[in-house]
Motif scaffolding. Structure first.
Motif, short mmCIF file in Angstrom:
data_model
loop_
_atom_site.label_atom_id
_atom_site.label_comp_id
_atom_site.label_asym_id
_atom_site.label_seq_id
_atom_site.Cartn_x
_atom_site.Cartn_y
_atom_site.Cartn_z
N GLN A 179 0.91 -0.99 0.14
CA GLN A 179 -0.09 -0.05 0.18
C GLN A 179 0.80 1.21 -0.12
OE1 GLN A 179 -2.90 0.04 3.04
NE2 GLN A 179 -3.53 2.11 2.75
N SER A 180 0.62 2.19 -0.87
CA SER A 180 1.40 3.50 -0.86
C SER A 180 0.70 4.38 -0.14
CB SER A 180 1.42 3.92 -2.41
OG SER A 180 2.19 5.07 -2.35
N PHE A 181 1.22 5.24 0.83
CA PHE A 181 0.51 6.28 1.51
C PHE A 181 1.21 7.81 1.13
CE2 PHE A 181 1.08 2.62 4.61
CZ PHE A 181 -0.42 2.45 4.89
N ASN A 182 0.01 8.30 0.73
CA ASN A 182 0.37 9.72 0.28
C ASN A 182 0.02 10.71 1.69
OD1 ASN A 182 0.61 9.10 -2.37
ND2 ASN A 182 -1.66 9.00 -2.56
N ASN A 183 -0.71 10.20 2.51
CA ASN A 183 -0.94 10.95 3.58
C ASN A 183 -1.16 10.17 4.66
OD1 ASN A 183 -1.42 13.88 4.72
ND2 ASN A 183 -3.29 12.90 5.29
N LEU A 184 -0.53 10.79 6.13
CA LEU A 184 -1.15 10.14 7.15
C LEU A 184 -1.24 11.14 8.45
CD1 LEU A 184 1.60 7.05 7.25
CD2 LEU A 184 -0.89 6.79 7.32
N ASP A 185 -2.31 11.15 8.79
CA ASP A 185 -2.83 11.97 10.10
C ASP A 185 -1.92 11.77 11.16
OD1 ASP A 185 -4.28 13.43 8.24
OD2 ASP A 185 -6.29 12.58 9.06
N VAL A 186 -1.36 12.69 11.81
CA VAL A 186 -0.45 12.37 12.95
C VAL A 186 -1.24 13.77 13.98
CG1 VAL A 186 1.78 12.91 13.99
CG2 VAL A 186 1.30 11.80 11.92
N TYR A 187 -1.09 13.33 14.97
CA TYR A 187 -1.38 14.20 16.41
C TYR A 187 0.08 14.38 17.20
CZ TYR A 187 -1.98 10.62 20.31
OH TYR A 187 -1.85 9.88 21.17
N PRO A 219 8.95 6.69 3.50
CA PRO A 219 10.20 6.81 3.40
C PRO A 219 10.58 8.05 4.06
CG PRO A 219 9.19 7.47 1.58
CD PRO A 219 8.22 6.96 2.51
N ASN A 220 9.66 8.98 4.39
CA ASN A 220 10.15 10.39 4.94
C ASN A 220 8.83 10.91 5.72
OD1 ASN A 220 8.96 12.01 2.95
ND2 ASN A 220 10.55 11.17 1.67
N ARG A 221 9.11 12.01 6.43
CA ARG A 221 8.12 12.75 6.91
C ARG A 221 7.08 13.34 6.17
NH1 ARG A 221 11.79 16.44 10.76
NH2 ARG A 221 9.91 17.72 10.72
N THR A 229 0.91 14.58 8.20
CA THR A 229 0.03 15.60 8.40
C THR A 229 -0.49 15.89 9.85
OG1 THR A 229 -1.05 15.85 6.01
CG2 THR A 229 -2.03 17.24 7.69
N VAL A 230 0.12 17.14 10.45
CA VAL A 230 -0.21 17.15 11.72
C VAL A 230 -1.88 17.84 11.92
CG1 VAL A 230 0.22 18.46 14.01
CG2 VAL A 230 1.97 17.54 12.50
N VAL A 231 -2.67 17.14 12.44
CA VAL A 231 -4.04 17.31 12.56
C VAL A 231 -4.44 18.10 13.74
CG1 VAL A 231 -4.74 15.83 10.62
CG2 VAL A 231 -4.78 15.14 12.89
N GLU A 232 -3.69 17.67 14.79
CA GLU A 232 -3.81 18.11 16.16
C GLU A 232 -2.79 18.20 16.97
OE1 GLU A 232 -7.41 17.29 19.62
OE2 GLU A 232 -7.19 15.94 17.80
N ARG A 233 -2.61 19.60 17.82
CA ARG A 233 -1.73 19.69 18.81
C ARG A 233 -2.25 19.82 20.26
NH1 ARG A 233 0.49 22.08 14.22
NH2 ARG A 233 2.79 21.48 13.83
#
Length: 229
Positions: free
Chosen positions: A3-11, A65-67, A71-75
């Motif tokens: 699976q290829s990830f174009n975006n992963l939400d991160v908090y 492979p890299n950061r 996508t930071v969705v919440e702090r």
């Protein structure tokens, strides 16, 4: 096919001394650092190790492979527990209702994590674990006992009654506690988890409960792997 990830939400959970970064979709894949950049990089660094643990259940998973995929969705404002290195603040997404589909996915993930933990423990049998800088650090039995005790305390955060059997075989007690975790999650789907604990304490949302259980067992899997001499 991977699976290829174009975006992963991160908090991000941001304390005074430490920042934690967790991937929303993959509870347990959570790492920390002195600041946001360091925490995010640690997520990437541990991606291949995380992929190895879940590959039997999610063969399509491929670590990014890299950061750039994050996508930071919440702090979130952290606390002393955050600074200790443990997640303690639930992201907004974890407040959503816990449905049957969520239960099935969480069961699959937890089963993969528990299997990996058991494999790590078995692989460390009879081997010496590297001590810390001051000669500290639990032995393998101590790690298992610690994870067991933590899981039992986490169940209390769902107001789930679970009695520890001190005289029972450690492996059997670990399995019994895991079954209690799954029973508690099934009860959450049925709407049987109260909003407040018996003494008025806050109850963890089921998603955050899974996130905390998952983070803790993965953290100790990697501790065992890193400390084997």
């Amino acid at each position: 096919m991977a699976q290829s990830f174009n975006n992963l939400d991160v908090y991000l959970e941001i304390g005074k001394k430490r920042t934690l970064a967790g991937v929303m979709e993959w509870p347990g894949w959570l790492r920390g650092g002195r600041d946001e950049a360091e925490a995010m990089q640690d997520l990437i660094d541990y991606g291949p190790r995380y992929a190895q643990i879940i590959q039997s259940a999610f063969a399509e998973f491929q670590p990014p492979p890299n950061r750039s995929v994050f996508t930071v969705v919440e702090r979130l404002v952290g606390n002393s527990t955050t600074d200790f290195g443990a997640p303690d603040v639930a992201p907004a997404a974890d407040m959503r209702p816990f449905a049957h589909a969520d239960l099935a996915r969480c069961q699959t993930l937890l089963s993969a994590y528990w299997q990996a933990f058991d494999t790590a423990v078995s692989g460390a049998a009879g081997k010496e674990l590297r001590k810390g800088p001051r000669g500290g650090g639990r032995n393998i039995g101590g790690i298992v006992q610690h994870v067991l005790g933590a899981d039992q305390s986490y169940l209390a955060r769902l107001a789930w009654k679970h009695t520890q059997h001190d005289q029972q075989d450690l492996a059997e007690e670990l399995n019994r506690t895991r079954q209690a975790i799954l029973s508690a999650l099934r009860a959450a789907v049925r709407g049987e988890i109260p909003a407040r604990g018996p003494r008025g304490g806050a109850i963890w949302p089921p998603r955050f409960f899974v996130r905390r259980v998952a983070w803790h067992v993965l953290d100790h899997i990697w501790e065992i792997e890193d400390r084997i001499m």
